[in-house]
Scaffold this motif. Structure first.
Motif, mmCIF file in Angstrom:
data_model
loop_
_atom_site.group_PDB
_atom_site.id
_atom_site.type_symbol
_atom_site.label_atom_id
_atom_site.label_comp_id
_atom_site.label_asym_id
_atom_site.label_seq_id
_atom_site.Cartn_x
_atom_site.Cartn_y
_atom_site.Cartn_z
ATOM 1 N N PHE A 1 14.025 19.671 -0.978
ATOM 2 C CA PHE A 1 14.247 19.025 -2.260
ATOM 3 C C PHE A 1 14.386 17.549 -1.975
ATOM 4 C CE2 PHE A 1 17.111 17.488 -5.721
ATOM 5 C CZ PHE A 1 16.184 17.616 -6.744
ATOM 6 N N VAL A 2 13.410 16.749 -2.429
ATOM 7 C CA VAL A 2 13.373 15.332 -2.096
ATOM 8 C C VAL A 2 12.951 14.492 -3.295
ATOM 9 C CG1 VAL A 2 12.842 15.717 0.358
ATOM 10 C CG2 VAL A 2 10.972 15.465 -1.282
ATOM 11 N N ALA A 3 13.250 13.207 -3.189
ATOM 12 C CA ALA A 3 12.694 12.206 -4.089
ATOM 13 C C ALA A 3 11.646 11.466 -3.277
ATOM 14 C CB ALA A 3 13.772 11.241 -4.565
ATOM 15 N N GLY A 4 10.552 11.105 -3.920
ATOM 16 C CA GLY A 4 9.496 10.384 -3.218
ATOM 17 C C GLY A 4 8.705 9.539 -4.188
ATOM 18 N N ALA A 5 7.806 8.748 -3.624
ATOM 19 C CA ALA A 5 6.977 7.864 -4.442
ATOM 20 C C ALA A 5 5.542 7.913 -3.948
ATOM 21 C CB ALA A 5 7.511 6.435 -4.381
ATOM 22 N N VAL A 6 4.637 7.691 -4.874
ATOM 23 C CA VAL A 6 3.215 7.641 -4.568
ATOM 24 C C VAL A 6 2.694 6.316 -5.099
ATOM 25 C CG1 VAL A 6 0.969 8.700 -5.031
ATOM 26 C CG2 VAL A 6 2.979 10.148 -4.725
ATOM 27 N N GLY A 7 1.910 5.612 -4.287
ATOM 28 C CA GLY A 7 1.330 4.345 -4.718
ATOM 29 C C GLY A 7 1.873 3.183 -3.919
ATOM 30 N N ARG A 8 1.347 2.002 -4.237
ATOM 31 C CA ARG A 8 1.755 0.781 -3.551
ATOM 32 C C ARG A 8 3.016 0.212 -4.190
ATOM 33 N NH1 ARG A 8 -3.287 -2.874 -4.109
ATOM 34 N NH2 ARG A 8 -1.563 -3.971 -5.011
ATOM 35 N N PRO A 9 3.864 -0.453 -3.388
ATOM 36 C CA PRO A 9 5.046 -1.099 -3.976
ATOM 37 C C PRO A 9 4.648 -1.987 -5.152
ATOM 38 C CG PRO A 9 5.197 -1.156 -1.602
ATOM 39 C CD PRO A 9 3.815 -0.632 -1.935
ATOM 40 N N GLY A 10 5.377 -1.852 -6.232
ATOM 41 C CA GLY A 10 5.079 -2.575 -7.463
ATOM 42 C C GLY A 10 4.257 -1.745 -8.425
ATOM 43 N N ALA A 67 12.266 0.814 -0.465
ATOM 44 C CA ALA A 67 10.988 0.527 0.191
ATOM 45 C C ALA A 67 10.000 -0.175 -0.732
ATOM 46 C CB ALA A 67 10.374 1.820 0.717
ATOM 47 N N GLY A 68 10.463 -0.684 -1.835
ATOM 48 C CA GLY A 68 9.593 -1.364 -2.797
ATOM 49 C C GLY A 68 9.255 -2.777 -2.359
ATOM 50 N N ARG A 69 8.913 -3.597 -3.329
ATOM 51 C CA ARG A 69 8.521 -4.985 -3.060
ATOM 52 C C ARG A 69 9.713 -5.778 -2.541
ATOM 53 N NH1 ARG A 69 6.474 -6.446 -8.855
ATOM 54 N NH2 ARG A 69 8.169 -5.037 -9.328
ATOM 55 N N PRO A 70 9.492 -6.662 -1.586
ATOM 56 C CA PRO A 70 10.596 -7.478 -1.082
ATOM 57 C C PRO A 70 11.049 -8.487 -2.137
ATOM 58 C CG PRO A 70 8.518 -8.205 -0.121
ATOM 59 C CD PRO A 70 8.226 -6.960 -0.912
ATOM 60 N N PRO A 71 12.332 -8.877 -2.100
ATOM 61 C CA PRO A 71 12.827 -9.845 -3.085
ATOM 62 C C PRO A 71 12.474 -11.281 -2.700
ATOM 63 C CG PRO A 71 14.601 -9.146 -1.658
ATOM 64 C CD PRO A 71 13.393 -8.347 -1.256
ATOM 65 N N CYS A 72 12.330 -12.120 -3.711
ATOM 66 C CA CYS A 72 12.124 -13.555 -3.496
ATOM 67 C C CYS A 72 13.400 -14.123 -2.883
ATOM 68 C CB CYS A 72 11.829 -14.231 -4.832
ATOM 69 S SG CYS A 72 11.801 -16.037 -4.771
ATOM 70 N N PRO A 73 13.299 -14.929 -1.831
ATOM 71 C CA PRO A 73 14.503 -15.488 -1.218
ATOM 72 C C PRO A 73 15.249 -16.483 -2.112
ATOM 73 C CG PRO A 73 12.527 -16.377 -0.172
ATOM 74 C CD PRO A 73 12.080 -15.320 -1.129
ATOM 75 N N LEU A 74 14.586 -16.997 -3.145
ATOM 76 C CA LEU A 74 15.230 -17.964 -4.030
ATOM 77 C C LEU A 74 15.902 -17.325 -5.241
ATOM 78 C CD1 LEU A 74 12.496 -20.760 -3.998
ATOM 79 C CD2 LEU A 74 14.633 -20.688 -2.715
ATOM 80 N N CYS A 75 15.181 -16.400 -5.913
ATOM 81 C CA CYS A 75 15.726 -15.861 -7.164
ATOM 82 C C CYS A 75 16.081 -14.382 -7.085
ATOM 83 C CB CYS A 75 14.746 -16.092 -8.313
ATOM 84 S SG CYS A 75 13.224 -15.112 -8.172
ATOM 85 N N GLY A 76 15.593 -13.674 -6.065
ATOM 86 C CA GLY A 76 15.897 -12.260 -5.918
ATOM 87 C C GLY A 76 14.982 -11.325 -6.691
ATOM 88 N N LEU A 77 14.086 -11.862 -7.519
ATOM 89 C CA LEU A 77 13.131 -11.012 -8.230
ATOM 90 C C LEU A 77 12.091 -10.474 -7.248
ATOM 91 C CD1 LEU A 77 12.580 -13.155 -11.468
ATOM 92 C CD2 LEU A 77 13.890 -11.038 -11.238
ATOM 93 N N PRO A 78 11.482 -9.333 -7.545
ATOM 94 C CA PRO A 78 10.501 -8.761 -6.616
ATOM 95 C C PRO A 78 9.260 -9.634 -6.485
ATOM 96 C CG PRO A 78 11.032 -7.209 -8.385
ATOM 97 C CD PRO A 78 11.717 -8.481 -8.694
ATOM 98 N N LEU A 79 8.755 -9.739 -5.263
ATOM 99 C CA LEU A 79 7.534 -10.490 -4.996
ATOM 100 C C LEU A 79 6.333 -9.570 -5.108
ATOM 101 C CD1 LEU A 79 8.575 -12.527 -1.821
ATOM 102 C CD2 LEU A 79 8.184 -13.423 -4.105
ATOM 103 N N ASP A 80 5.283 -10.058 -5.764
ATOM 104 C CA ASP A 80 4.013 -9.347 -5.780
ATOM 105 C C ASP A 80 3.218 -9.810 -4.568
ATOM 106 O OD1 ASP A 80 4.512 -8.031 -8.200
ATOM 107 O OD2 ASP A 80 3.857 -9.784 -9.357
ATOM 108 N N SER A 81 2.111 -9.142 -4.265
ATOM 109 C CA SER A 81 1.318 -9.535 -3.104
ATOM 110 C C SER A 81 0.769 -10.949 -3.267
ATOM 111 C CB SER A 81 0.179 -8.542 -2.869
ATOM 112 O OG SER A 81 -0.617 -8.433 -4.030
ATOM 113 N N GLU A 82 0.570 -11.385 -4.517
ATOM 114 C CA GLU A 82 0.094 -12.750 -4.753
ATOM 115 C C GLU A 82 1.222 -13.713 -5.124
ATOM 116 O OE1 GLU A 82 -0.211 -9.987 -7.965
ATOM 117 O OE2 GLU A 82 -1.609 -10.000 -6.322
#
Length: 182
Positions: A12-21, A155-170
């Motif tokens: 019994f697990v939780a998991g994710a499918v797809g790319r972060p974001g 394991a999602g998108r890393p946070p922005c070092p300035l504001c803490g919001l998630p960073l997209d690949s771009e």
């Protein structure tokens, strides 16, 4: 109400499918060849893990440390493997409930299908069209579930070092840089 039940499933697990974001999150139960996957939101995974920890800690506290509840996930129950494939969503989770069964010393988790209806059923009346996943797991399995679920969410998108919001690949439009790409 169609109820999909698992009593001490093999997994019994939780998991994710797809790319972060752009991930889809699931709860997945397996016993033998039978696998059930239900979709849910990232915040629901986090809340379930946090509430499970609180429930187990409270059971341990109330028992004075005598309950068969480990303080950490046993190493033999740790599961970092991918979700069982193919992931076929039975339904999308709306509400969840947790309970402790003192007789069996098990955690009971119920995930109920999200409904489109704004009408609440009358007290004592169930909606027969709403599906429910009911899983009974040991306290040790619950600790292992919680550990994995929190890793999956982190394991999602890393946070922005300035504001803490998630960073997209771009990058992203950072409010701390007056709208410039961070």
């Amino acid at each position: 109400m169609p109820v999909i039940s698992y009593d001490l499933p093999e997994r019994f697990v939780a998991g994710a499918v797809g790319r972060p974001g752009d991930r889809a999150f699931y709860l997945q139960a397996r016993s033998g060849r039978r696998v059930t996957s239900v979709g849910l939101e990232k915040f629901q995974v986090t809340l379930l893990a946090e509430r499970l920890e609180e429930l187990l800690d409270e059971v341990l506290r109330r028992s004075g440390g005598d309950a068969a509840v480990p303080t950490a996930a046993p190493s033999e129950l740790k599961d970092d493997g991918p979700l069982d494939q193919p992931v076929e969503e039975e339904f999308k989770v709306g509400t969840m409930a947790l309970a402790w069964d003192p007789d069996g010393e098990q955690v009971v988790i119920e995930a109920q299908e999200v409904t489109e209806s704004d009408e609440e059923p009358e007290v004592g009346e169930d909606d027969p069209a709403v599906a429910v996943l009911r899983v009974r797991i040991s306290a040790a399995q619950a600790r292992a579930f919680t550990e994995r679920a929190l890793k999956v969410v982190a394991a999602g998108r890393p946070p922005c070092p300035l504001c803490g919001l998630p960073l997209d690949s771009e990058g992203h439009v950072c409010p701390r840089q007056n709208g410039y790409l961070g």
